[in-house]
Design a protein around this motif. Sequence first.
Motif, PDB file in Angstrom:
ATOM      1  N   ARG A  89       0.832  -1.216   0.000  1.00 51.83           N
ATOM      2  CA  ARG A  89       0.000   0.000   0.000  1.00 51.83           C
ATOM      3  C   ARG A  89       0.859   1.257   0.000  1.00 51.83           C
ATOM      4  N   LYS A  90       1.985   1.199   0.688  1.00 52.06           N
ATOM      5  CA  LYS A  90       2.882   2.363   0.755  1.00 52.06           C
ATOM      6  C   LYS A  90       3.767   2.491  -0.485  1.00 52.06           C
ATOM      7  N   GLY A  91       3.717   1.515  -1.375  1.00 52.89           N
ATOM      8  CA  GLY A  91       4.530   1.565  -2.583  1.00 52.89           C
ATOM      9  C   GLY A  91       5.941   1.068  -2.380  1.00 52.89           C
ATOM     10  N   GLU A  92       6.222   0.412  -1.264  1.00 53.21           N
ATOM     11  CA  GLU A  92       7.573  -0.094  -1.000  1.00 53.21           C
ATOM     12  C   GLU A  92       7.815  -1.423  -1.700  1.00 53.21           C
ATOM     13  N   ILE A  93       6.748  -2.147  -2.007  1.00 57.29           N
ATOM     14  CA  ILE A  93       6.824  -3.404  -2.753  1.00 57.29           C
ATOM     15  C   ILE A  93       5.822  -3.330  -3.887  1.00 57.29           C
ATOM     16  N   CYS A  94       6.214  -3.799  -5.048  1.00 58.99           N
ATOM     17  CA  CYS A  94       5.316  -3.766  -6.202  1.00 58.99           C
ATOM     18  C   CYS A  94       5.565  -4.998  -7.060  1.00 58.99           C
ATOM     19  N   TYR A  95       4.532  -5.442  -7.723  1.00 56.43           N
ATOM     20  CA  TYR A  95       4.678  -6.526  -8.704  1.00 56.43           C
ATOM     21  C   TYR A  95       3.543  -6.418  -9.704  1.00 56.43           C
ATOM     22  N   ARG A  96       3.893  -6.461 -10.970  1.00 52.08           N
ATOM     23  CA  ARG A  96       2.867  -6.487 -12.015  1.00 52.08           C
ATOM     24  C   ARG A  96       3.276  -7.490 -13.075  1.00 52.08           C
ATOM     25  N   GLU A  97       2.295  -8.174 -13.584  1.00 50.39           N
ATOM     26  CA  GLU A  97       2.546  -9.231 -14.560  1.00 50.39           C
ATOM     27  C   GLU A  97       2.911  -8.627 -15.916  1.00 50.39           C
ATOM     28  N   THR A  98       3.831  -9.272 -16.607  1.00 56.14           N
ATOM     29  CA  THR A  98       4.188  -8.886 -17.975  1.00 56.14           C
ATOM     30  C   THR A  98       4.082 -10.118 -18.865  1.00 56.14           C
TER      31      THR A  98
END
Length: 624
Positions: free
Chosen positions: A536-545
């Motif tokens: 939520r804080k943007g410290e971890i992110c992952y998006r599928e490609t």
Amino acid sequence: MKWVHGPVSYESPDYDTLRTPPEAVVSIDEKGAAISLLNDDYWDLRRVWTARVNTGINFRNFLSDEISEGLAAVIKCEVKQAIYHLMFDSDGFPAFGTLLSRSGCLKWLGNLCGKEGLTLGEGLQNIDFLLKLCKLAPGRVYALTGTLGVLSAIGSSRCGFIFDHAKLLETLLPIGAAWREDVNQHAPIPSELYSRLISGLEGELRKFEALSKEFTVLLKQVLDNEKISNPSSEIQGLLKFYGAKNISRHSVGAVVTKLSMVFELLILLFSGMRHIEARMLPFDCLSMELVDGRWEYLIHGFSTKENGGLPSPDVWVTSSLGARAVRSAQAIYHVIHRAFQNQGHIKNRTRSIALFCALGIGFNRYRPSVTRPAHSLGSIAFRLNLVISENDVEELMLIDTSREWKSEPQFSVGTVWPLQRHQARRSLTLYAHASGIVSFPSLKRQLKQIIEAVTRYYGKGSHLAPDATRRGRAFRHVAAEWKDNQPLAVYYAYLKQVLFADEALAGGHGNWVGSAAAQGFIADFADKEITLDKIRKGEICYRETVLGGCTSTSRCERLPLELFPKECLEKNCRHLVVSPTKLNEVIDSQKLVVAKLRADYPGSVEDRLESDVLGVLEKFKMAI
């Protein structure tokens, strides 16, 4: 029992000892005349809640025949007094569902008190009796503590009996809280079963749409007691599919009920509304609106979670499939409403006519403004063969690693999925994010339109977003849950595609995860709440490609027209996650593109660009 103003004989309820007299008005009609009084055994509350539900409270026959007549009269009086004050003296008028829940708790408690020879007030002062109830039905007792808290705030002088609320909470609350912790969150439908459910329901909807005109003609003939014309073999097949053995009011009514279940479930699956909200839908509930240059289907209904419990207008975006389900329901219920209007049951077309109204068996209990009962969905799950597989259980274990799914009999491999209406809402808000949690290809296609509609209509900048997503937790619109589940979808996607991947990953981040340096991160990731907070804080992110995924928390700087992360592959970006399986699939697809261009447009700009991309993909593969 200790009464506020003195003892009450069991021979008959002494209303004089109570603050509120038996002739107190509970509800009035549009002219202000009393409809229901406190002493009535049925309270008609349609003017209190104008939604399309059976809004009344029945006090008949809730007490066992084992209880003496005098004691039963006293308990009934106590329960009515308590519910009356829950309605009019609590902090804010309760929603109808809340009132039904509270009244149900009190009637249940009153009945058990009577069986023990106790009045309601005496039962609430008998700790041993209440502890016995905790073992019998801890969930009911947990709900009861909230109701008693409201009554305590109102005051014993108004409720008619005294009880030690603090002592009750001290005894009951820990037991109820322990029970609540053991109650598991509603399970989302596993993606393969979810896809099969959607496909099966769409197939049944398509079958009905093809026969809609002929079926409604048959329905009209049955309702008007006309001579039945020879139905086609297709109509006979439809009736037989839904269990009709002949053409009669009873059989056709049963088919209408089963078709209604199909339509209602499709509406739930492609709108995210609660099942009580779907059952309250008015007949004319569908509209279209131009949003960001595209037409969206909107379903207009009511929610009772706001405005002091009174129904307030609400709106949900849906897909074309959800809209088709609404129109199919309208086609059937238009014929039903019209038939009974001709018979004098409806004086005029009013807002009170429901989309899914009560019909009874063989249309013998038609109620235009009362919704039909919520029938079990087990027949649909069985009909569509939603049998749980090992993969389904593994997916559930991934979604909630702390829950012992394999120890719960209803989720055993080989059993039919325990389909319930509220699962539709959670499944949609979980899966309706373009994330790696949805690995079943057909499900991605099925959800594509609703994902786009939800994003446009509830997303940032939408005129509905501030209203739908900023409400309090007690009356959350599906838009709020959709927004809140974005971090959850990121968490599940990373867990499934990276940490629990079936193969060794490549790319900067893929290689790092497999190294000893990542062990601390993986251990911390296991703490779900802390990880979600970081997402939520943007410290971890992952998006599928298309090749795997990306973990960058900053804005991507590669060209927006690039389908493949060419520059990321060339630099082996530290945020890059590459699945060798996906890489091979992309290379095979790219070879076909290059071959086609070389055959049709050799030496063209497109040929050179696509050949360059293929070279980068193959070079990266060689380096793995």
